[in-house]
Motif scaffolding. Structure first.
Motif, PDB file in Angstrom:
ATOM      1  N   UNK A  83       0.500  -0.651  -0.059  1.00  0.00           N
ATOM      2  CA  UNK A  83      -0.419   0.170   0.432  1.00  0.00           C
ATOM      3  C   UNK A  83       0.731   1.173   0.394  1.00  0.00           C
ATOM      4  N   UNK A  84       1.810   1.415   0.566  1.00  0.00           N
ATOM      5  CA  UNK A  84       2.317   2.115   0.852  1.00  0.00           C
ATOM      6  C   UNK A  84       3.656   2.093   0.164  1.00  0.00           C
ATOM      7  N   UNK A  85       4.207   1.633  -0.970  1.00  0.00           N
ATOM      8  CA  UNK A  85       4.521   0.696  -2.148  1.00  0.00           C
ATOM      9  C   UNK A  85       4.037   1.597  -3.206  1.00  0.00           C
ATOM     10  N   UNK A  86       2.330   2.078  -3.168  1.00  0.00           N
ATOM     11  CA  UNK A  86       1.899   2.125  -4.373  1.00  0.00           C
ATOM     12  C   UNK A  86       1.986   3.650  -4.632  1.00  0.00           C
ATOM     13  N   UNK A  87       2.908   4.621  -2.780  1.00  0.00           N
ATOM     14  CA  UNK A  87       2.834   6.020  -2.718  1.00  0.00           C
ATOM     15  C   UNK A  87       4.422   6.493  -3.284  1.00  0.00           C
ATOM     16  N   UNK A  88       5.114   7.304  -4.668  1.00  0.00           N
ATOM     17  CA  UNK A  88       6.291   7.605  -5.079  1.00  0.00           C
ATOM     18  C   UNK A  88       6.075   9.238  -4.720  1.00  0.00           C
ATOM     19  N   UNK A  89       7.987   9.005  -3.912  1.00  0.00           N
ATOM     20  CA  UNK A  89       8.161  10.601  -4.192  1.00  0.00           C
ATOM     21  C   UNK A  89       8.166  11.417  -4.828  1.00  0.00           C
ATOM     22  N   UNK A  90       7.955  11.551  -5.750  1.00  0.00           N
ATOM     23  CA  UNK A  90       7.744  12.399  -7.873  1.00  0.00           C
ATOM     24  C   UNK A  90       6.564  13.241  -7.000  1.00  0.00           C
ATOM     25  N   UNK A  91       5.975  12.675  -6.786  1.00  0.00           N
ATOM     26  CA  UNK A  91       3.961  13.616  -6.213  1.00  0.00           C
ATOM     27  C   UNK A  91       4.483  14.803  -5.252  1.00  0.00           C
ATOM     28  N   UNK A 101     -11.943   5.611   0.979  1.00  0.00           N
ATOM     29  CA  UNK A 101     -11.375   5.669  -0.625  1.00  0.00           C
ATOM     30  C   UNK A 101     -10.474   4.827  -1.118  1.00  0.00           C
ATOM     31  N   UNK A 102     -11.162   4.164  -1.895  1.00  0.00           N
ATOM     32  CA  UNK A 102     -10.733   2.482  -2.324  1.00  0.00           C
ATOM     33  C   UNK A 102      -9.975   3.490  -3.422  1.00  0.00           C
ATOM     34  N   UNK A 103      -8.868   1.980  -3.539  1.00  0.00           N
ATOM     35  CA  UNK A 103      -7.450   2.253  -4.552  1.00  0.00           C
ATOM     36  C   UNK A 103      -7.766   2.873  -5.412  1.00  0.00           C
ATOM     37  N   UNK A 104      -7.187   3.782  -5.678  1.00  0.00           N
ATOM     38  CA  UNK A 104      -6.827   4.206  -7.045  1.00  0.00           C
ATOM     39  C   UNK A 104      -6.853   5.710  -7.534  1.00  0.00           C
ATOM     40  N   UNK A 105      -6.664   6.092  -8.724  1.00  0.00           N
ATOM     41  CA  UNK A 105      -5.357   7.269  -9.187  1.00  0.00           C
ATOM     42  C   UNK A 105      -6.487   8.825  -9.207  1.00  0.00           C
ATOM     43  N   UNK A 106      -5.840   9.780  -8.418  1.00  0.00           N
ATOM     44  CA  UNK A 106      -6.899  10.517  -8.055  1.00  0.00           C
ATOM     45  C   UNK A 106      -6.247  12.058  -8.065  1.00  0.00           C
ATOM     46  N   UNK A 143      -1.414  11.512  -8.141  1.00  0.00           N
ATOM     47  CA  UNK A 143      -1.290  10.435  -7.618  1.00  0.00           C
ATOM     48  C   UNK A 143      -1.704   9.456  -6.995  1.00  0.00           C
ATOM     49  N   UNK A 144      -0.860   7.967  -7.199  1.00  0.00           N
ATOM     50  CA  UNK A 144      -2.166   6.396  -6.708  1.00  0.00           C
ATOM     51  C   UNK A 144      -1.676   6.493  -5.247  1.00  0.00           C
ATOM     52  N   UNK A 145      -3.183   6.326  -4.861  1.00  0.00           N
ATOM     53  CA  UNK A 145      -2.862   5.741  -3.442  1.00  0.00           C
ATOM     54  C   UNK A 145      -3.642   4.080  -3.187  1.00  0.00           C
ATOM     55  N   UNK A 146      -3.280   4.223  -1.641  1.00  0.00           N
ATOM     56  CA  UNK A 146      -4.113   2.833  -1.190  1.00  0.00           C
ATOM     57  C   UNK A 146      -5.302   3.108  -0.811  1.00  0.00           C
ATOM     58  N   UNK A 147      -6.035   1.887  -0.519  1.00  0.00           N
ATOM     59  CA  UNK A 147      -7.513   1.996   0.148  1.00  0.00           C
ATOM     60  C   UNK A 147      -7.403   3.106   1.342  1.00  0.00           C
ATOM     61  N   UNK A 148      -7.824   3.424   1.871  1.00  0.00           N
ATOM     62  CA  UNK A 148      -7.594   4.184   3.240  1.00  0.00           C
ATOM     63  C   UNK A 148      -9.042   4.826   3.971  1.00  0.00           C
ATOM     64  N   UNK A 149      -9.428   4.928   4.714  1.00  0.00           N
ATOM     65  CA  UNK A 149     -10.400   5.671   5.494  1.00  0.00           C
ATOM     66  C   UNK A 149     -10.055   6.611   6.387  1.00  0.00           C
ATOM     67  N   UNK A 150     -10.351   7.932   6.002  1.00  0.00           N
ATOM     68  CA  UNK A 150     -10.434   9.035   6.890  1.00  0.00           C
ATOM     69  C   UNK A 150     -11.565  10.080   7.932  1.00  0.00           C
ATOM     70  N   UNK A 151     -11.325  10.934   8.831  1.00  0.00           N
ATOM     71  CA  UNK A 151     -12.413  11.301   9.733  1.00  0.00           C
ATOM     72  C   UNK A 151     -10.833  12.096   9.661  1.00  0.00           C
ATOM     73  N   UNK A 152     -11.738  14.118   9.869  1.00  0.00           N
ATOM     74  CA  UNK A 152     -11.160  14.840  10.300  1.00  0.00           C
ATOM     75  C   UNK A 152     -12.004  16.117  10.015  1.00  0.00           C
TER      76      UNK A 152
END
Length: 354
Positions: free
Chosen positions: A34-42, A137-142, A102-111
């Motif tokens: 999941x974390x590996x799906x994110x890269x430093x380029x963003x 958020x389902x896994x995907x590109x946003x 960016x591409x992200x893994x599935x995640x749940x947020x409260x803010x």
């Protein structure tokens, strides 16, 4: 409200947090699925860079990022509470439009977030400076464009699948679907003082390296417990007739107390303790029985009493303000106008010109 995995505009609440969080995790521990799906380029797309030594937020605990010179002002701070849960706080204004994908893994947020950050989670336009929102958020590109000179603020927790599918059920015995449903019901129109208060406590806490993880993790579970309790109350959709006699008696006692003490400062925590229930249950039951919030009820009591006092021409507005619970006349006048549509002086003139 689940979102599709297709590319679409999305707020800053989770995208930046996840990018920064993944970077932080790469620096301090092995990156998990999941974390590996994110890269430093963003990160450069947003013009954010690590804060200089000594200029970090929160005693240097966690990771602080600031805009490049000329790009914007403010900061973003994130702390990986554990491998599947993070806290992110940001207060940023960019001086130019900032776009990123960016591409992200599935995640749940409260803010608790500003309207510009919470927009996709709101069911209608909102002018509140801060809104309680939650989403999955389902896994995907946003992709997202942040308009220039737009304040972007948020205090939020992010939960990875490992947390809400494994850790949470094991410790709290709650199904993942219940947690998601409770979080996604927060669309900016719901006020949960207990949940909001916990987020503000997390933001105000000055962490120490040795205990920060335990402190923050405890607050996360407190927040989720309050959220699930509210969800259970909402799901059962009780009517006034279905509320227990004990709870109805507690609400009647509370109403009597407020009628006698509307001019004093109200502390929800104290009221909840008086009624032997949580703040979320207290506020929910009061609204269910009386059709208004506790604060709205107090405001109505204050304004009704103020109208009686305004009939006395000898009483000054400053004196009336204090008598109904306001330290400043300006605060009293603003509240009176908000409730009645006219100023106290206008009401007094109308009363005597009848």
């Amino acid at each position: 409200m689940p979102l599709s995995a297709k590319t679409r505009d999305y707020p800053l609440i989770w995208p930046i947090a996840k990018i920064i969080w993944s970077i932080a995790k790469k620096e301090v521990m092995p990156v998990r699925t999941g974390f590996e799906q994110l890269c430093l380029s963003h990160l450069p797309q947003l013009g954010l860079k690590p804060a200089k030594k000594g200029l970090e937020e929160k005693n240097g605990v966690g990771f602080t990022f600031v805009p490049e010179p000329g790009v914007g002002e403010g900061y973003l701070w994130t702390y990986p509470i554990n491998a599947a849960c993070s806290l992110t706080i940001y207060d940023v204004v960019f001086h130019q439009d900032m776009s990123f994908h960016y591409h992200h893994p599935a995640a749940l947020t409260v803010a608790v977030s500003s309207p510009s950050s919470a927009e996709p989670a709101l069911t209608k336009p909102c002018t509140n400076p801060e809104n309680l929102v939650g989403y999955f958020l389902e896994e995907g590109t946003f992709g997202h464009t942040i308009p220039k000179n737009t304040p972007v603020r948020s205090i939020g927790i992010g939960l990875m699948p490992e947390f809400y599918e494994q850790q949470l059920p094991a410790l709290m015995g709650q199904e993942t679907t219940q947690v998601k449903k409770a979080a996604c019901a927060l669309d900016g129109t719901v006020s949960l003082p207990e949940v909001e208060g916990i987020l503000y406590q997390m933001a105000a806490y000055l962490p120490q390296a040795g205990s920060a993880g335990l402190r923050y993790e405890a607050k996360v579970f407190d927040l989720l417990a309050a959220l699930l309790e509210w969800n259970d109350l909402t799901l059962s959709a009780p009517t006034a007739a279905s509320i227990s006699a004990k709870d109805q008696e507690a609400m009647q006692s509370l109403k009597h107390f407020l009628l006698q003490n509307y001019s004093t400062k109200v502390d929800l925590q104290r009221l909840a303790q008086m009624c032997y229930m949580s703040k979320s249950k207290l506020t929910y039951l009061f609204r269910m029985l009386y059709g208004t919030t506790i604060y709205e009820f107090i405001l109505a009591c204050r304004i009704d009493r103020a109208k009686e006092l305004l009939a006395d021409r000898e009483k000054k507005l400053s004196e009336i303000a204090v008598l109904v619970g306001y330290e400043r006349q300006s605060s009293f006048s603003a509240a009176f106008h908000q409730k009645t549509g006219i100023t106290p002086n206008e009401f007094r003139r109308q009363f005597w010109n009848k």
